[in-house]
Design a protein around this motif. Structure first.
Motif, PDB file in Angstrom:
ATOM      1  N   LYS A 108       0.818  -1.223   0.000  1.00 57.53           N
ATOM      2  CA  LYS A 108       0.000   0.000   0.000  1.00 57.53           C
ATOM      3  C   LYS A 108       0.847   1.265   0.000  1.00 57.53           C
ATOM      4  O   LYS A 108       0.377   2.340  -0.370  1.00 57.53           O
ATOM      5  CB  LYS A 108      -0.929   0.004   1.208  1.00 57.53           C
ATOM      6  N   ASP A 109       2.132   1.143   0.399  1.00 56.22           N
ATOM      7  CA  ASP A 109       2.994   2.324   0.437  1.00 56.22           C
ATOM      8  C   ASP A 109       3.296   2.869  -0.954  1.00 56.22           C
ATOM      9  O   ASP A 109       3.718   4.021  -1.092  1.00 56.22           O
ATOM     10  CB  ASP A 109       4.315   1.989   1.152  1.00 56.22           C
ATOM     11  N   ALA A 110       3.088   2.031  -1.982  1.00 53.87           N
ATOM     12  CA  ALA A 110       3.333   2.500  -3.354  1.00 53.87           C
ATOM     13  C   ALA A 110       2.257   3.455  -3.835  1.00 53.87           C
ATOM     14  O   ALA A 110       2.468   4.197  -4.801  1.00 53.87           O
ATOM     15  CB  ALA A 110       3.430   1.303  -4.300  1.00 53.87           C
ATOM     16  N   GLU A 111       1.108   3.450  -3.166  1.00 54.30           N
ATOM     17  CA  GLU A 111      -0.030   4.231  -3.631  1.00 54.30           C
ATOM     18  C   GLU A 111      -0.057   5.579  -2.916  1.00 54.30           C
ATOM     19  O   GLU A 111      -0.541   5.689  -1.785  1.00 54.30           O
ATOM     20  CB  GLU A 111      -1.325   3.473  -3.368  1.00 54.30           C
ATOM     21  N   ALA A 112       0.475   6.581  -3.540  1.00 51.50           N
ATOM     22  CA  ALA A 112       0.485   7.932  -2.978  1.00 51.50           C
ATOM     23  C   ALA A 112       0.296   8.920  -4.120  1.00 51.50           C
ATOM     24  O   ALA A 112       1.263   9.272  -4.807  1.00 51.50           O
ATOM     25  CB  ALA A 112       1.782   8.202  -2.230  1.00 51.50           C
ATOM     26  N   PRO A 113      -0.914   9.355  -4.382  1.00 49.14           N
ATOM     27  CA  PRO A 113      -1.167  10.213  -5.543  1.00 49.14           C
ATOM     28  C   PRO A 113      -0.460  11.560  -5.421  1.00 49.14           C
ATOM     29  O   PRO A 113      -0.289  12.102  -4.328  1.00 49.14           O
ATOM     30  CB  PRO A 113      -2.683  10.386  -5.539  1.00 49.14           C
ATOM     31  N   LEU A 114      -0.049  12.066  -6.571  1.00 48.78           N
ATOM     32  CA  LEU A 114       0.559  13.395  -6.626  1.00 48.78           C
ATOM     33  C   LEU A 114      -0.502  14.468  -6.461  1.00 48.78           C
ATOM     34  O   LEU A 114      -1.685  14.237  -6.747  1.00 48.78           O
ATOM     35  CB  LEU A 114       1.261  13.579  -7.979  1.00 48.78           C
ATOM     36  N   PRO A 115      -0.122  15.674  -6.019  1.00 46.69           N
ATOM     37  CA  PRO A 115      -1.079  16.786  -6.013  1.00 46.69           C
ATOM     38  C   PRO A 115      -1.613  17.039  -7.425  1.00 46.69           C
ATOM     39  O   PRO A 115      -0.960  16.712  -8.421  1.00 46.69           O
ATOM     40  CB  PRO A 115      -0.225  17.964  -5.520  1.00 46.69           C
ATOM     41  N   ASP A 116      -2.794  17.589  -7.505  1.00 50.92           N
ATOM     42  CA  ASP A 116      -3.416  17.855  -8.798  1.00 50.92           C
ATOM     43  C   ASP A 116      -2.639  18.941  -9.543  1.00 50.92           C
ATOM     44  O   ASP A 116      -2.479  20.067  -9.047  1.00 50.92           O
ATOM     45  CB  ASP A 116      -4.865  18.299  -8.588  1.00 50.92           C
ATOM     46  N   PHE A 117      -2.177  18.602 -10.741  1.00 53.19           N
ATOM     47  CA  PHE A 117      -1.322  19.507 -11.519  1.00 53.19           C
ATOM     48  C   PHE A 117      -2.052  20.801 -11.875  1.00 53.19           C
ATOM     49  O   PHE A 117      -1.508  21.906 -11.725  1.00 53.19           O
ATOM     50  CB  PHE A 117      -0.840  18.784 -12.777  1.00 53.19           C
ATOM     51  N   GLU A 118      -3.286  20.688 -12.342  1.00 49.16           N
ATOM     52  CA  GLU A 118      -4.019  21.891 -12.735  1.00 49.16           C
ATOM     53  C   GLU A 118      -4.275  22.803 -11.542  1.00 49.16           C
ATOM     54  O   GLU A 118      -4.188  24.035 -11.660  1.00 49.16           O
ATOM     55  CB  GLU A 118      -5.331  21.508 -13.422  1.00 49.16           C
ATOM     56  N   ALA A 119      -4.560  22.211 -10.385  1.00 41.24           N
ATOM     57  CA  ALA A 119      -4.765  23.017  -9.185  1.00 41.24           C
ATOM     58  C   ALA A 119      -3.470  23.711  -8.779  1.00 41.24           C
ATOM     59  O   ALA A 119      -3.486  24.859  -8.314  1.00 41.24           O
ATOM     60  CB  ALA A 119      -5.286  22.137  -8.049  1.00 41.24           C
ATOM     61  N   GLN A 120      -2.338  23.020  -8.932  1.00 46.22           N
ATOM     62  CA  GLN A 120      -1.051  23.650  -8.647  1.00 46.22           C
ATOM     63  C   GLN A 120      -0.797  24.819  -9.587  1.00 46.22           C
ATOM     64  O   GLN A 120      -0.325  25.882  -9.163  1.00 46.22           O
ATOM     65  CB  GLN A 120       0.080  22.623  -8.776  1.00 46.22           C
ATOM     66  N   CYS A 121      -1.102  24.635 -10.868  1.00 44.41           N
ATOM     67  CA  CYS A 121      -0.911  25.722 -11.837  1.00 44.41           C
ATOM     68  C   CYS A 121      -1.776  26.923 -11.473  1.00 44.41           C
ATOM     69  O   CYS A 121      -1.310  28.075 -11.507  1.00 44.41           O
ATOM     70  CB  CYS A 121      -1.241  25.231 -13.244  1.00 44.41           C
ATOM     71  N   ASP A 122      -3.024  26.669 -11.102  1.00 44.97           N
ATOM     72  CA  ASP A 122      -3.909  27.762 -10.691  1.00 44.97           C
ATOM     73  C   ASP A 122      -3.335  28.485  -9.480  1.00 44.97           C
ATOM     74  O   ASP A 122      -3.371  29.733  -9.399  1.00 44.97           O
ATOM     75  CB  ASP A 122      -5.299  27.218 -10.354  1.00 44.97           C
ATOM     76  N   ALA A 123      -2.815  27.717  -8.521  1.00 43.91           N
ATOM     77  CA  ALA A 123      -2.276  28.314  -7.291  1.00 43.91           C
ATOM     78  C   ALA A 123      -1.030  29.133  -7.581  1.00 43.91           C
ATOM     79  O   ALA A 123      -0.826  30.190  -6.965  1.00 43.91           O
ATOM     80  CB  ALA A 123      -1.967  27.217  -6.270  1.00 43.91           C
ATOM     81  N   MET A 124      -0.200  28.664  -8.500  1.00 48.43           N
ATOM     82  CA  MET A 124       1.002  29.432  -8.846  1.00 48.43           C
ATOM     83  C   MET A 124       0.616  30.763  -9.461  1.00 48.43           C
ATOM     84  O   MET A 124       1.172  31.808  -9.109  1.00 48.43           O
ATOM     85  CB  MET A 124       1.899  28.624  -9.789  1.00 48.43           C
ATOM     86  N   LEU A 125      -0.336  30.750 -10.370  1.00 42.89           N
ATOM     87  CA  LEU A 125      -0.780  32.010 -10.978  1.00 42.89           C
ATOM     88  C   LEU A 125      -1.379  32.940  -9.934  1.00 42.89           C
ATOM     89  O   LEU A 125      -1.113  34.148  -9.927  1.00 42.89           O
ATOM     90  CB  LEU A 125      -1.812  31.726 -12.066  1.00 42.89           C
ATOM     91  N   ALA A 126      -2.186  32.378  -9.039  1.00 45.23           N
ATOM     92  CA  ALA A 126      -2.839  33.199  -8.017  1.00 45.23           C
ATOM     93  C   ALA A 126      -1.818  33.829  -7.075  1.00 45.23           C
ATOM     94  O   ALA A 126      -2.060  34.922  -6.535  1.00 45.23           O
ATOM     95  CB  ALA A 126      -3.827  32.350  -7.219  1.00 45.23           C
ATOM     96  N   ALA A 141      -0.718  24.787 -23.754  1.00 42.90           N
ATOM     97  CA  ALA A 141      -0.894  26.097 -24.385  1.00 42.90           C
ATOM     98  C   ALA A 141      -1.881  26.995 -23.641  1.00 42.90           C
ATOM     99  O   ALA A 141      -1.623  28.199 -23.503  1.00 42.90           O
ATOM    100  CB  ALA A 141      -1.325  25.909 -25.842  1.00 42.90           C
ATOM    101  N   PRO A 142      -2.996  26.482 -23.130  1.00 44.48           N
ATOM    102  CA  PRO A 142      -3.910  27.382 -22.407  1.00 44.48           C
ATOM    103  C   PRO A 142      -3.276  27.996 -21.160  1.00 44.48           C
ATOM    104  O   PRO A 142      -3.537  29.164 -20.847  1.00 44.48           O
ATOM    105  CB  PRO A 142      -5.084  26.463 -22.038  1.00 44.48           C
ATOM    106  N   PHE A 143      -2.431  27.248 -20.461  1.00 40.43           N
ATOM    107  CA  PHE A 143      -1.790  27.803 -19.280  1.00 40.43           C
ATOM    108  C   PHE A 143      -0.729  28.829 -19.673  1.00 40.43           C
ATOM    109  O   PHE A 143      -0.566  29.857 -19.010  1.00 40.43           O
ATOM    110  CB  PHE A 143      -1.163  26.692 -18.429  1.00 40.43           C
ATOM    111  N   VAL A 144      -0.023  28.574 -20.764  1.00 43.55           N
ATOM    112  CA  VAL A 144       0.952  29.553 -21.256  1.00 43.55           C
ATOM    113  C   VAL A 144       0.238  30.862 -21.585  1.00 43.55           C
ATOM    114  O   VAL A 144       0.710  31.958 -21.249  1.00 43.55           O
ATOM    115  CB  VAL A 144       1.690  29.014 -22.495  1.00 43.55           C
ATOM    116  N   ALA A 145      -0.921  30.766 -22.201  1.00 47.18           N
ATOM    117  CA  ALA A 145      -1.692  31.971 -22.539  1.00 47.18           C
ATOM    118  C   ALA A 145      -2.102  32.726 -21.277  1.00 47.18           C
ATOM    119  O   ALA A 145      -2.060  33.965 -21.237  1.00 47.18           O
ATOM    120  CB  ALA A 145      -2.917  31.588 -23.365  1.00 47.18           C
TER     121      ALA A 145
END
Length: 353
Positions: A108-126, A141-145
């Motif tokens: 079970k130690d192998a199962e550790a999901p990464l944080p949501d990438f899109e949510a991280q991108c939103d947080a970085m912009l914010a 491309a949408p995030f670059v824009a």
């Protein structure tokens, strides 16, 4: 006429409101605001590697950064890899091997999901950073824009000329050329290609500079003024330093890791997948040596998940994830503000002689 190294660095500083053309590398897990603040106060760019951070953690880091400095900073996240191919039987062999180096590792130690990438991108912009940087690929491309709409500059980390051209075509404002000497994870777009495209700074940097039209930042194996000056002579507009900052007291890394950095010869580091499944350069330790004879590491992020118990329980360097570049021994144990300012003063003196 081609600009001189000093005029090119000055132009970069003017463009990004800096006093020194030195960036802190966004080292996930080793980039506290306590280190980024003095780097920015010394005239460079502070940084945060947000790979393992949830959106509120990103916001909190930026808040702490602004409370201590009005200087520039960058936020960084990895471009996600495709989902790994799983082999339960092989993972069991790797877990059994790791059990010799730390606590028992369960399936079970192998199962550790990464944080949501899109949510991280939103947080970085914010968070409103001066720069958002990438590694392991290019942003959609949408995030670059969205970045460009808000005036946030995109610094794209690359390890080959091909990756540099792809990043420029995708809209990168600056290319960060990472060589094989760099500590920590290698930023190859294709994880499987990371060990087949190992290029040193003296070959990679001028080739990237010649291939792209945007400014280039050099990173990897730069830890003293000679390295800063050499990178500028080779065409860089600035440098990015990671390992060279980790002995600063503000970095707050484990004393055994800091001491190992200070003692490491270039051949005392090794490129390994043994910690995360992704190729990265670390101090050569008893664990990395044993891992070369052990089972092939599981793919990223499975290997990172199942080594977590060992890494977190390590009390000495031999079981510790101790990332370090090949110029580690040049790192100085002095306050980060003094270090950044001193490196530039010394490099400028070299370039003026």
């Amino acid at each position: 006429m081609n600009p001189t190294p000093l005029s090119r660095a000055t132009g970069f500083c003017n463009a990004y409101d800096l006093q020194v053309p030195i960036l802190m590398a966004p080292m996930a897990g080793a980039c506290p605001a306590s280190l980024a603040i003095p780097v920015a106060n010394g005239g460079g760019i502070g940084a945060c590697g947000c790979l393992l951070m949830q959106p509120d953690g990103i916001a909190n880091w930026a808040r702490e950064m602004r409370a201590g400095s009005n200087g520039a900073f960058q936020l960084n996240v990895w471009i996600p890899d495709p989902d790994p191919l799983r082999d339960p039987a092989h993972e069991a062999r790797v877990r059994a091997f790791l059990g010799q180096w730390g606590p028992e590792v369960l399936a079970k130690d192998a199962e550790a999901p990464l944080p949501d990438f899109e949510a991280q991108c939103d947080a970085m912009l914010a968070a409103g950073p001066h720069v958002i940087s990438s590694i392991m690929g290019v942003y959609p491309a949408p995030f670059v824009a969205r970045m460009k709409e808000r005036g946030v500059k995109w610094f794209a980390t690359v390890t080959t000329v091909t990756e540099a051209l792809a990043s420029e075509a995708a809209g990168a404002d600056v290319i960060v050329a990472q060589d094989m000497e760099a500590g920590g994870h290698r930023g190859s777009f294709d994880a499987d290609d990371a060990a087949r495209s190992l290029v040193g700074l003296f070959a990679l940097l001028p080739a990237v500079v010649d291939a792209v039209q945007v400014p280039v930042v050099a990173t990897g194996g730069i830890a003293d003024a000679r390295g800063v000056a050499a990178a500028l002579v080779l065409g860089a507009s600035a440098v990015q330093i990671g390992t060279g900052l980790l002995r600063a007291p503000e970095a707050g890394i484990a004393p055994s890791w800091a001491d190992a950095i200070g003692d490491a010869l270039p051949e005392g580091t090794v490129s390994t997948r043994a910690f995360s499944g992704r190729l990265g350069r670390s101090i050569r330790t008893a664990y990395t040596e044993a891992a070369e004879e052990g089972p092939i590491p599981a793919p990223y992020p499975i290997q990172r998940n199942i080594t977590k118990m060992m890494r977190e329980s390590a009390t000495g360097i031999d079981r510790m994830q101790a990332w370090a570049g090949q110029s580690a021994r040049l790192a100085r144990a002095e306050p980060a503000t003094d270090l950044v300012a001193g490196l530039w003063d010394e490099a400028r003196e070299i370039l003026q002689t």
